[in-house]
Design a protein around this motif. Structure first.
Motif: not given
Length: 144
Positions: A35-36, A38-44
């Protein structure tokens, strides 16, 4: 001592309730970091999602039984009945490798251990999944 003997020792020392909690904790730890991400690095996040789907398909081709199947028919999730590879381990180690400088990511190292203690994976599954993670880490560096 071979792998089956080690698994038997874990089975004899870790009861069903503890196995459930070990499995649950591994899910919670991984979910928090996903979830973290998802919010900080959508590519990852997308890359990890693709990896998860790919290895879920591989898992259903390999069809290696889980260690718990040696002793009981105990299941926590019905749609994921196979052991190799450990998607939890692959994802947790990849995230850890990317953020290893941040001590807040060190709990991810518990996930592979908890997967063994919960008897969801063989030790060899975890070792090979860590190797897969390390191999997949390098393309991520180019991707991100």
């Amino acid at each position: 001592m071979d792998e089956k003997e080690i698994i038997l020792k874990i089975y004899l020392r870790v009861d069903k309730k503890k196995r459930f909690y070990f499995s649950l904790i591994s899910y919670i730890i991984l979910l928090i970091y996903i979830v973290y991400i998802l919010f900080i690095n959508i590519k990852l996040f997308i890359y990890l999602l693709i990896i998860s789907i790919f290895f879920y398909i591989i898992k259903n081709f390999v069809k290696k039984e889980r260690p718990i199947d040696l002793f009981t028919n105990e299941r926590t999730i019905l749609f994921d009945n196979y052991s190799f590879p450990s998607i939890h381990t692959i994802i947790s180690i990849i995230i850890f490798l990317i953020y290893y400088k941040n001590i807040l990511f060190y709990p991810l190292l518990l996930v592979p251990i908890l997967r063994i203690l919960s008897l969801r994976h063989w030790i060899s599954d975890i070792i090979y999944s860590i190797i897969i993670s390390i191999i997949l880490y390098f393309p991520i560096l180019l991707f991100l």
